[in-house]
Design a protein around this motif. Structure first.
Motif, PDB file in Angstrom:
ATOM      1  N   GLU A 109       0.830  -1.201   0.000  1.00  0.00           N
ATOM      2  CA  GLU A 109       0.000   0.000   0.000  1.00  0.00           C
ATOM      3  C   GLU A 109       0.863   1.249   0.000  1.00  0.00           C
ATOM      4  O   GLU A 109       1.835   1.353   0.746  1.00  0.00           O
ATOM      5  CB  GLU A 109      -0.908  -0.001   1.227  1.00  0.00           C
ATOM      6  CG  GLU A 109      -1.804   1.223   1.331  1.00  0.00           C
ATOM      7  CD  GLU A 109      -2.625   1.228   2.607  1.00  0.00           C
ATOM      8  OE1 GLU A 109      -3.756   1.725   2.583  1.00  0.00           O
ATOM      9  OE2 GLU A 109      -2.118   0.721   3.637  1.00  0.00           O
ATOM     10  N   ILE A 110       0.489   2.201  -0.856  1.00  0.00           N
ATOM     11  CA  ILE A 110       1.082   3.527  -0.861  1.00  0.00           C
ATOM     12  C   ILE A 110       0.007   4.504  -0.408  1.00  0.00           C
ATOM     13  O   ILE A 110      -1.101   4.509  -0.931  1.00  0.00           O
ATOM     14  CB  ILE A 110       1.609   3.900  -2.255  1.00  0.00           C
ATOM     15  CG1 ILE A 110       2.811   3.014  -2.618  1.00  0.00           C
ATOM     16  CG2 ILE A 110       2.010   5.378  -2.311  1.00  0.00           C
ATOM     17  CD1 ILE A 110       3.341   3.239  -4.015  1.00  0.00           C
ATOM     18  N   ILE A 111       0.336   5.323   0.588  1.00  0.00           N
ATOM     19  CA  ILE A 111      -0.610   6.293   1.136  1.00  0.00           C
ATOM     20  C   ILE A 111      -0.200   7.689   0.686  1.00  0.00           C
ATOM     21  O   ILE A 111       0.969   8.060   0.781  1.00  0.00           O
ATOM     22  CB  ILE A 111      -0.646   6.219   2.671  1.00  0.00           C
ATOM     23  CG1 ILE A 111      -1.156   4.838   3.113  1.00  0.00           C
ATOM     24  CG2 ILE A 111      -1.535   7.322   3.245  1.00  0.00           C
ATOM     25  CD1 ILE A 111      -1.138   4.638   4.618  1.00  0.00           C
ATOM     26  N   VAL A 112      -1.171   8.460   0.211  1.00  0.00           N
ATOM     27  CA  VAL A 112      -0.895   9.834  -0.211  1.00  0.00           C
ATOM     28  C   VAL A 112      -1.797  10.775   0.582  1.00  0.00           C
ATOM     29  O   VAL A 112      -2.995  10.546   0.715  1.00  0.00           O
ATOM     30  CB  VAL A 112      -1.098  10.014  -1.739  1.00  0.00           C
ATOM     31  CG1 VAL A 112      -2.486   9.587  -2.178  1.00  0.00           C
ATOM     32  CG2 VAL A 112      -0.820  11.458  -2.153  1.00  0.00           C
ATOM     33  N   ALA A 113      -1.208  11.838   1.136  1.00  0.00           N
ATOM     34  CA  ALA A 113      -1.968  12.854   1.868  1.00  0.00           C
ATOM     35  C   ALA A 113      -2.486  13.884   0.879  1.00  0.00           C
ATOM     36  O   ALA A 113      -1.740  14.402   0.047  1.00  0.00           O
ATOM     37  CB  ALA A 113      -1.070  13.519   2.916  1.00  0.00           C
ATOM     38  N   PHE A 114      -3.789  14.197   0.993  1.00  0.00           N
ATOM     39  CA  PHE A 114      -4.423  15.121   0.045  1.00  0.00           C
ATOM     40  C   PHE A 114      -5.248  16.153   0.789  1.00  0.00           C
ATOM     41  O   PHE A 114      -5.979  15.823   1.722  1.00  0.00           O
ATOM     42  CB  PHE A 114      -5.322  14.351  -0.929  1.00  0.00           C
ATOM     43  CG  PHE A 114      -5.994  15.218  -1.955  1.00  0.00           C
ATOM     44  CD1 PHE A 114      -5.277  15.683  -3.041  1.00  0.00           C
ATOM     45  CD2 PHE A 114      -7.319  15.590  -1.810  1.00  0.00           C
ATOM     46  CE1 PHE A 114      -5.885  16.509  -3.993  1.00  0.00           C
ATOM     47  CE2 PHE A 114      -7.932  16.405  -2.753  1.00  0.00           C
ATOM     48  CZ  PHE A 114      -7.214  16.865  -3.850  1.00  0.00           C
ATOM     49  N   ASP A 115      -5.097  17.433   0.390  1.00  0.00           N
ATOM     50  CA  ASP A 115      -5.894  18.501   1.000  1.00  0.00           C
ATOM     51  C   ASP A 115      -6.491  19.447  -0.031  1.00  0.00           C
ATOM     52  O   ASP A 115      -7.024  20.489   0.329  1.00  0.00           O
ATOM     53  CB  ASP A 115      -5.054  19.289   2.004  1.00  0.00           C
ATOM     54  CG  ASP A 115      -3.971  20.117   1.322  1.00  0.00           C
ATOM     55  OD1 ASP A 115      -3.753  19.933   0.108  1.00  0.00           O
ATOM     56  OD2 ASP A 115      -3.343  20.951   2.004  1.00  0.00           O
ATOM     57  N   GLY A 116      -6.399  19.108  -1.316  1.00  0.00           N
ATOM     58  CA  GLY A 116      -6.965  19.937  -2.367  1.00  0.00           C
ATOM     59  C   GLY A 116      -6.009  20.939  -2.963  1.00  0.00           C
ATOM     60  O   GLY A 116      -6.330  21.584  -3.967  1.00  0.00           O
ATOM     61  N   SER A 117      -4.823  21.107  -2.394  1.00  0.00           N
ATOM     62  CA  SER A 117      -3.858  22.071  -2.910  1.00  0.00           C
ATOM     63  C   SER A 117      -3.167  21.535  -4.161  1.00  0.00           C
ATOM     64  O   SER A 117      -3.156  20.326  -4.406  1.00  0.00           O
ATOM     65  CB  SER A 117      -2.794  22.364  -1.851  1.00  0.00           C
ATOM     66  OG  SER A 117      -2.004  21.206  -1.617  1.00  0.00           O
ATOM     67  N   PRO A 118      -2.588  22.428  -4.981  1.00  0.00           N
ATOM     68  CA  PRO A 118      -1.859  21.959  -6.170  1.00  0.00           C
ATOM     69  C   PRO A 118      -0.731  20.988  -5.831  1.00  0.00           C
ATOM     70  O   PRO A 118      -0.496  20.030  -6.561  1.00  0.00           O
ATOM     71  CB  PRO A 118      -1.314  23.256  -6.789  1.00  0.00           C
ATOM     72  CG  PRO A 118      -2.265  24.308  -6.330  1.00  0.00           C
ATOM     73  CD  PRO A 118      -2.674  23.907  -4.941  1.00  0.00           C
ATOM     74  N   HIS A 119      -0.037  21.229  -4.727  1.00  0.00           N
ATOM     75  CA  HIS A 119       1.059  20.341  -4.366  1.00  0.00           C
ATOM     76  C   HIS A 119       0.547  18.954  -4.001  1.00  0.00           C
ATOM     77  O   HIS A 119       1.183  17.943  -4.325  1.00  0.00           O
ATOM     78  CB  HIS A 119       1.855  20.939  -3.200  1.00  0.00           C
ATOM     79  CG  HIS A 119       2.729  22.078  -3.594  1.00  0.00           C
ATOM     80  ND1 HIS A 119       2.236  23.307  -3.908  1.00  0.00           N
ATOM     81  CD2 HIS A 119       4.072  22.168  -3.737  1.00  0.00           C
ATOM     82  CE1 HIS A 119       3.234  24.114  -4.230  1.00  0.00           C
ATOM     83  NE2 HIS A 119       4.361  23.450  -4.139  1.00  0.00           N
ATOM     84  N   SER A 120      -0.592  18.886  -3.332  1.00  0.00           N
ATOM     85  CA  SER A 120      -1.120  17.571  -2.984  1.00  0.00           C
ATOM     86  C   SER A 120      -1.670  16.858  -4.220  1.00  0.00           C
ATOM     87  O   SER A 120      -1.691  15.625  -4.277  1.00  0.00           O
ATOM     88  CB  SER A 120      -2.196  17.682  -1.900  1.00  0.00           C
ATOM     89  OG  SER A 120      -3.358  18.322  -2.367  1.00  0.00           O
ATOM     90  N   ARG A 121      -2.112  17.603  -5.229  1.00  0.00           N
ATOM     91  CA  ARG A 121      -2.506  16.971  -6.486  1.00  0.00           C
ATOM     92  C   ARG A 121      -1.283  16.353  -7.173  1.00  0.00           C
ATOM     93  O   ARG A 121      -1.359  15.255  -7.728  1.00  0.00           O
ATOM     94  CB  ARG A 121      -3.186  17.986  -7.410  1.00  0.00           C
ATOM     95  CG  ARG A 121      -4.564  18.398  -6.934  1.00  0.00           C
ATOM     96  CD  ARG A 121      -5.238  19.385  -7.869  1.00  0.00           C
ATOM     97  NE  ARG A 121      -6.581  19.671  -7.414  1.00  0.00           N
ATOM     98  CZ  ARG A 121      -7.648  18.942  -7.696  1.00  0.00           C
ATOM     99  NH1 ARG A 121      -7.519  17.880  -8.476  1.00  0.00           N
ATOM    100  NH2 ARG A 121      -8.819  19.262  -7.226  1.00  0.00           N
ATOM    101  N   SER A 122      -0.178  17.077  -7.136  1.00  0.00           N
ATOM    102  CA  SER A 122       1.053  16.503  -7.684  1.00  0.00           C
ATOM    103  C   SER A 122       1.463  15.261  -6.903  1.00  0.00           C
ATOM    104  O   SER A 122       1.977  14.296  -7.472  1.00  0.00           O
ATOM    105  CB  SER A 122       2.182  17.542  -7.647  1.00  0.00           C
ATOM    106  OG  SER A 122       1.931  18.598  -8.555  1.00  0.00           O
ATOM    107  N   ALA A 123       1.226  15.282  -5.590  1.00  0.00           N
ATOM    108  CA  ALA A 123       1.535  14.112  -4.766  1.00  0.00           C
ATOM    109  C   ALA A 123       0.716  12.903  -5.215  1.00  0.00           C
ATOM    110  O   ALA A 123       1.227  11.779  -5.269  1.00  0.00           O
ATOM    111  CB  ALA A 123       1.275  14.422  -3.295  1.00  0.00           C
TER     112      ALA A 123
END
Length: 271
Positions: free
Chosen positions: A4-18
């Protein structure tokens, strides 16, 4: 065993790149993707209606991230996790069962402080899996040819980063550049650095070809050397613990500069 790979997302452009980077790693590593949003709502003394409004907003943000991930991984299942709490400790807790944790270096709301100040040091020092930091809001693709750069000093942390860098390079068919830099004192002989590489290569599974590896030593500050080489790298890997100045790259002011200013994603690997 589930990967499993976990990605943190908050709606910002950087988190979209993540999410873009995490999806790419899932395809390459044949791992499952989990999108996580951490929100820090009002405390018990605040009105319940405010808490409910913020919970709904957090749910919409997570739904947006899930939609992006599902488009990038069409036909594959994507899990989601919505957590109320403090981003650093919550993500560290999730890292216990993850192969990799992917985050953006700038954000909004609950994940905004993830890589600013004490929270960044907490995640880098305590996550139980490699932490991949995406420092710029840009597509996951980078110009070719590209190199995986890794900072080494002989410590267990840097050797763990070296093993991670070699594995990542083999998956993506990229060369590796192992760099040892020490300011004010003489660096280790390059033959010793090559020995570290040989030992790390020997620990890799034999079912795939090994990446091409070059080594360099510098009598210069590690931060300056690694920042310079990050301009032409697809990934920069460093250990969460080191010796001498390399230790400061992750736990002190140098680490914050590396995460803020590196021109490529930074993988922080704990031994």
């Amino acid at each position: 065993m589930r990967r499993e790979i976990i990605v943190a997302f908050d709606g910002s452009p950087h988190s979209r790149s993540a999410i873009e980077w995490a999806a790419r790693e899932c395809r390459a590593r044949r791992a499952e993707l989990t999108v996580c949003h951490v929100w820090d709502g009002p405390r018990a003394e605040c009105e319940a209606v405010i808490t409910e409004q913020q919970r709904r907003l957090a749910g919409r943000i997570l739904f947006d991230g899930m939609g992006l991930a599902e488009r990038l991984l069409s036909g594959r299942e994507v899990r989601s996790i919505l957590i109320r709490g403090t981003p650093g400790p919550e993500l560290v807790s999730l890292s216990r069962a993850a192969e990799m944790l992917v985050v953006g270096s700038r954000g909004l709301g609950g994940v905004a402080g993830l890589l600013i100040g004490s929270v960044s040091a907490h995640v880098a020092a305590h996550a139980l899996c490699p932490v991949l930091v995406i420092p710029q809001a840009e597509p996951a693709s980078r110009p070719c040819p590209a190199t995986v750069v890794v900072g080494v000093d002989g410590s267990t942390g840097s050797l763990a980063a070296l093993r991670f860098a070699l594995g990542h390079a083999r998956i993506h068919r990229l060369p590796v550049h192992a760099i040892h830099a020490r300011a004010q004192t003489s660096p280790r002989p390059e033959q010793e650095v090559q020995q570290w590489v040989a030992e790390a290569m020997a620990a890799l599974p034999r079912n795939h070809s090994s990446p091409v590896v070059t080594t360099s030593t510098f009598s210069e500050p590690p931060l300056a050397v690694l920042l310079s080489h990050s301009r032409h790298a697809s990934l920069l890997a460093v250990g969460s613990r080191g010796l001498g100045r390399v230790r400061a790259q992750i736990l002190g002011s140098v680490s914050q500069e590396l995460l803020r200013r590196a021109s490529c994603p930074v993988a922080v690997v704990r031994s």
